[in-house]
Enzyme design. Structure first.
Site, short mmCIF file in Angstrom:
data_model
loop_
_atom_site.label_atom_id
_atom_site.label_comp_id
_atom_site.label_asym_id
_atom_site.label_seq_id
_atom_site.Cartn_x
_atom_site.Cartn_y
_atom_site.Cartn_z
N ASN A 29 7.76 -4.65 4.26
CA ASN A 29 6.38 -4.19 4.45
C ASN A 29 5.63 -4.36 3.12
O ASN A 29 5.07 -3.42 2.55
CB ASN A 29 6.32 -2.75 4.95
CG ASN A 29 4.91 -2.37 5.40
OD1 ASN A 29 4.28 -1.49 4.83
ND2 ASN A 29 4.40 -3.07 6.38
N HIS A 34 4.45 -4.57 -4.52
CA HIS A 34 5.59 -5.49 -4.52
C HIS A 34 5.20 -6.84 -5.13
O HIS A 34 5.95 -7.41 -5.93
CB HIS A 34 6.08 -5.74 -3.09
CG HIS A 34 6.59 -4.53 -2.37
ND1 HIS A 34 5.97 -4.02 -1.24
CD2 HIS A 34 7.66 -3.73 -2.59
CE1 HIS A 34 6.65 -2.97 -0.80
NE2 HIS A 34 7.67 -2.76 -1.60
N LYS A 149 6.39 3.01 -9.77
CA LYS A 149 5.98 3.90 -8.67
C LYS A 149 7.12 4.87 -8.36
O LYS A 149 6.90 6.07 -8.17
CB LYS A 149 5.63 3.06 -7.44
CG LYS A 149 5.72 3.77 -6.11
CD LYS A 149 4.47 4.51 -5.85
CE LYS A 149 4.37 5.26 -4.54
NZ LYS A 149 5.41 5.18 -3.59
N TYR A 184 -0.07 2.12 -4.02
CA TYR A 184 0.40 1.32 -2.88
C TYR A 184 1.77 1.81 -2.46
O TYR A 184 2.63 2.07 -3.31
CB TYR A 184 0.52 -0.15 -3.27
CG TYR A 184 -0.78 -0.90 -3.35
CD1 TYR A 184 -1.43 -1.31 -2.18
CD2 TYR A 184 -1.35 -1.21 -4.57
CE1 TYR A 184 -2.62 -2.02 -2.25
CE2 TYR A 184 -2.55 -1.91 -4.65
CZ TYR A 184 -3.17 -2.32 -3.48
OH TYR A 184 -4.34 -3.00 -3.55
P1 AMP Z 1 10.31 -0.27 -1.71
O1 AMP Z 1 10.08 -1.46 -0.83
O2 AMP Z 1 9.38 0.86 -1.44
O3 AMP Z 1 11.77 0.12 -1.77
O4 AMP Z 1 9.93 -0.74 -3.19
C1 AMP Z 1 10.52 -1.89 -3.75
C2 AMP Z 1 10.13 -1.95 -5.20
O5 AMP Z 1 8.72 -2.01 -5.30
C3 AMP Z 1 10.59 -0.72 -6.00
O6 AMP Z 1 11.01 -1.15 -7.29
C4 AMP Z 1 9.32 0.09 -6.08
O7 AMP Z 1 9.27 0.94 -7.21
C5 AMP Z 1 8.27 -1.00 -6.19
N1 AMP Z 1 6.95 -0.51 -5.78
C6 AMP Z 1 6.61 0.07 -4.61
N2 AMP Z 1 5.31 0.44 -4.62
C7 AMP Z 1 4.83 0.10 -5.84
C8 AMP Z 1 3.57 0.24 -6.48
N3 AMP Z 1 2.53 0.82 -5.90
N4 AMP Z 1 3.45 -0.22 -7.75
C9 AMP Z 1 4.50 -0.80 -8.38
N5 AMP Z 1 5.71 -0.96 -7.85
C10 AMP Z 1 5.88 -0.51 -6.59
#
Ligand code: AMP
EC number: 6.3.2.1
Length: 278
Positions: A29, A34, A149, A184
């Site tokens: 998603n 990301h 994040k 985000y």
């Molecule tokens: P997730 O898909 O939520 O497991 O996130 C995958 C990676 O994206 C992780 O390293 C999160 O910390 C990073 N991530 C998610 N949202 C953000 C954001 N708003 N800003 C920076 N990194 C993000």
């Protein structure tokens, strides 16, 4: 675009590479947060691999594993547009062939993992560390890119990499926000229209606390004011705390580099955010 679904193909590709490889692990998603990590990875390494896997091991029994947004076609399109050519999309059979009940687990240190999100999500960070260890062994990247994040996750994984002598450099990427300040997150898609309008107040509150965190400020007073403000706006706060950015221990006195951390529910949606004191 190369999409790997098994380890043999992935390893073959890995062995054919010249130059450094950066891994950007995600649960899909994909949003601008990301994609910013993908761009950061591309600036630091010759090759970038994005993994997309919703890891059941890091969800509690009452959490949103079943409902977590899964948008693979759209994700691949976004990655293609962002210039990312290589994606790893394992399934549960590949990641946990013997199921999830009786497997080896990577336990993160208590001091980092029992506080903040770890207090209300038992087993969550062990699930994160286990899946990331597996991905690191499968992919063998030189660089692992993680977003600020999930700051607690970042610190825990940095510590895991040090404790287990993993041969990878952890590269943190700055937290990306929508124009109105909301961080985000894939879970933002769960917010209804009214909740979406209120949601930026979480970030606003943290920025306000960080601004007011001068050396003579009372941390407990600041936290109480922020908590009330969130409750008045309709949030159900879970924590709102000032902590050291390295140890994640509570701080009684504000200091530059420390971070305000918050988790709060808005309706059915759990949001997290953090802001540094400059
Ligand atoms: P997730 O898909 O939520 O497991 O996130 C995958 C990676 O994206 C992780 O390293 C999160 O910390 C990073 N991530 C998610 N949202 C953000 C954001 N708003 N800003 C920076 N990194 C993000």
């Amino acid at each position: 675009m190369a999409i790997f679904k098994d380890i043999a193909g992935l390893r073959q590709w890995r062995q054919s590479l010249h130059g450094t490889l950066a891994l950007v692990p995600t649960m899909g998603n994909l949003h601008e947060g990301h994609l910013a990590l993908v761009r950061l990875a591309a600036n630091r390494a010759e090759h970038v691999l994005v993994s997309i896997y919703v890891n059941p091991l890091q969800f509690g029994p009452q959490e949103d594993f079943a409902n977590y947004p899964r948008t693979l076609d759209q994700d691949l399109q976004r990655l293609h547009e962002a210039g990312c050519q290589t994606v790893f999309t394992p399934d549960n059979g590949l990641m946990y062939p013997r199921g999830r009940q009786d497997i080896s687990i990577v336990m993160p240190p208590r001091s980092l993992s029992k506080v903040l999100c770890g207090a209300s999500r038992p087993g969550h960070f062990a699930g994160v560390c286990t899946v990331l260890s597996k991905l690191l062994h499968m992919v063998a990247p030189e660089i692992l890119v993680l977003g600020e994040k999930d700051y607690q996750q970042l610190r825990i994984v940095q510590q895991m990499v040090a404790d287990l002598n993993l041969n990878v450099q952890v590269l943190p990427g700055p937290l990306q926000r929508e124009a109105d300040g909301l961080a985000y997150s894939s879970r933002n898609t769960f917010l209804n229209l009214a909740e979406r309008q209120v949601a930026p107040l979480l970030a606003e509150t943290l920025f306000d606390l960080a601004r007011r965190s001068t050396s003579d400020a009372e941390v407990s007073d600041l936290a109480a004011t922020g908590w009330e403000r969130l409750e008045r706006a309709g949030f159900l706060p879970e924590y709102l705390e000032l902590r050291d950015a390295q140890t994640l221990q509570s701080l009684a006195l504000p200091q530059p580099g420390a971070r305000w951390f918050a988790a709060a529910r808005l309706g059915q949606t759990r949001l997290i955010d953090n802001v540094i004191i400059s």
